[in-house]
Design an enzyme around this catalytic site. Sequence first.
Site, PDB file in Angstrom:
ATOM      1  N   LYS A   1      95.156  20.745  -3.927  1.00 43.48           N
ATOM      2  CA  LYS A   1      94.159  21.180  -4.911  1.00 43.48           C
ATOM      3  C   LYS A   1      93.401  22.408  -4.412  1.00 43.48           C
ATOM      4  O   LYS A   1      93.132  23.339  -5.171  1.00 43.48           O
ATOM      5  CB  LYS A   1      93.174  20.042  -5.189  1.00 43.48           C
TER       6      LYS A   1
ATOM      7  N   HIS B   1      85.283  21.095   1.219  1.00 46.34           N
ATOM      8  CA  HIS B   1      85.693  19.791   0.707  1.00 46.34           C
ATOM      9  C   HIS B   1      85.236  18.717   1.665  1.00 46.34           C
ATOM     10  O   HIS B   1      85.432  18.822   2.872  1.00 46.34           O
ATOM     11  CB  HIS B   1      87.214  19.702   0.558  1.00 46.34           C
TER      12      HIS B   1
END
Lengths: 428, 428
Positions: free
Chosen positions: B190, B85
């Site tokens: 997430k 990420h």
Amino acid sequence: MTQHDAVEVIIAKRDGGELSDGQIDWVIDAYTKGVVADEQMASLAMAILLNGMNRREIARWTEAMIASGERMDFSGLSRPTADKHSTGGVGDKITLPLAPLVAACGVAVPQLSGRGLGHTGGTLDKLESIPGWRAALSNTEMFDQLESVGAVICAAGDQLAPADKKLYALRDVTGTVEAIPLIASSIMSKKIAEGTGALVLDVKVGTGAFMKDVARARELAETMVALGKDAGVHTVALLTDMSTPLGLAAGNAVEVAESVEVLSGGGPADVVELTLALAREMLAGAGRDAVDPADRLADGSAMDVWKAMIRAQDGDPDAALPVARESHVVTAPSTGVLTRLDAMAVGLAAWRLGAGRARKEDPVQAGAGVVWHARPGDQVREGEPLFTLLSDDETRFTRALASLQGGYDIGAPGTTYEPGALVIDRVS
Amino acid sequence: MTQHDAVEVIIAKRDGGELSDGQIDWVIDAYTKGVVADEQMASLAMAILLNGMNRREIARWTEAMIASGERMDFSGLSRPTADKHSTGGVGDKITLPLAPLVAACGVAVPQLSGRGLGHTGGTLDKLESIPGWRAALSNTEMFDQLESVGAVICAAGDQLAPADKKLYALRDVTGTVEAIPLIASSIMSKKIAEGTGALVLDVKVGTGAFMKDVARARELAETMVALGKDAGVHTVALLTDMSTPLGLAAGNAVEVAESVEVLSGGGPADVVELTLALAREMLAGAGRDAVDPADRLADGSAMDVWKAMIRAQDGDPDAALPVARESHVVTAPSTGVLTRLDAMAVGLAAWRLGAGRARKEDPVQAGAGVVWHARPGDQVREGEPLFTLLSDDETRFTRALASLQGGYDIGAPGTTYEPGALVIDRVS
């Protein structure tokens, strides 16, 4: 008006900056129109609560809220005007005897009031326990009544500082009530827009008040006095004690009854003392300090104005007041001296009995409330009545009793009790 | 779950207290269900931004957001999983070559991505410039593609941390994006819910990043690494430079083209360096550190996975990419050495050209963006192209040019340029 962006304004305050006049004007106007969303104003309100606003910002914020609606003008009246605002307390029925008393002394009182939310009662809720009385007046009715009777207590119209109305409801549900800049601008925007010439602020301090300590109460008082002066309103604040509830009753009809006692020349000493102290400040602010309001209580002229004021709003001042269907007496658990009676405990009990509301849509019970039979310093005897709880609904007694638990102390017989001052300080 | 009240939770944080596990669980659940209103969560978010949360609170907040939706599970795959990420940068197309590269080394990459908002681009927006490619996959399609191809880049479904989806949109409009506890829990909820076994965080630092200074970036990295470890995900963070944009292009189709160059064994040196650094961390996290990803770029196997990955999502990897209808060339104003190229200036220009969106409903232009023809340290010659601006709409060039103003420096010929490190630090 220069265009701004809600996030830009929020971030400026979030990061500890000052909001410009243009930012303040824009955000209040845009919020009133729904261009700035509730969630954006809530975030800004929390940033203001935590990072503060300086005097210029608060003054501009107040002006912008006034500018969101109409501004009333009583300069055409034959008498000067004066008003009073209390930050809210338990058993605080002072407006009821005060408005007709000041009017009886030759000063018109245009009092726009609100309803109660939480443990402090609302003046309109109290007056609505009088059969027939109506809170809603048109501006023309209000003006005419001020000229003919000299005193009006009625609901603020939707056009008076609508930004404040919207923001107040938002603050109530977002944990942002306790910000001094927002409290001060909320109160002062309405009072300045209302058009009063003089204003006396009763800033409550103590367990039953929003301000628990004197330092914060003084800060609020000084902020509001400065806002009033900037707007050309002669403004004075009294800091008064709200650790003990006022008088001997908290509720709606029970407070009207106590107010009528005061207007009849009787009533509890503290209620009379505070009514006279505030009346003297209002009269001085309006330039009529040669009159002694105590005389107007004694000679019945304040009562005459009260009756005329209630009748002018379709109420019957001589009708019997509503009585709660159920009552419950709490007796003193021991003999001695009442040394403490906590305002918050009593306020919560009255609220739970039905005198107040949890949500603004809720109705209130006219007859509900708490009557106490002793004040701090009074002797009490084991087994004799200490409180009478009143409600239309007997299932409410349990929770009301719980809130009174620990809310009072009885000292051994002979205990000496030193009363504190009711008027703690004066800010002008 | 114990019942709480939104105002109680807001006030606890407003007054500098810690939120209990029960308060956090309740407020996230109630917000997801709409029981806690947007204005209440906005006020709480501002209080969190200004008063902070401790490690326990952040961990619980993250868990509560995960619990608001479904949790994916890839333990049934024949390969270990790893994901990456990035906190968002300009020209940051690294995910595009990285996912197929890591898959080519035997580790499955389940990358759930988002769209861009503001000056940093979105991975899905970039891939959608490939004719036919679709972002939305069912969970079954995703699982099957991970097994057969080894890499998936797709949109996160509505069931993955819905509380985060709602809160992120709220923070965006309420000036509460920049709170480290909220950024960390948003990202990690997430990624943990997505079910990856290993995770590498690319935390950007510099003018083009959300974090402008190394200290705050390190705090964010440490917070996220701790959250990952607590949740049993092998997590490492690299702090990487985002004062200069990555590669030579920022936009959508132009970044896909640059990614394909990298997968072909070419491409800008910085993009290759960062892709390999992140690939090595992902492989180490997944326990496959015997493989050298540079070999997989060189032998074309990463490119094979790329093509299979695009085809599996109905895209044509060999189709021509969209080209902007208009272009505008900015030439170098003097001869010398490019000593600075500001990531924010380039990012804003690309955004204004149509590569990004101002509101989440806005479309993006596939062909829009900025291509720069020199990187810091490169020689430039007066009058030769320095930037090419691309847009379907020529009226956008003026504002894009304005954002490039002051966004670069050209030193006299012979100026020495000392490049800073691309990977600034590693947190594990």
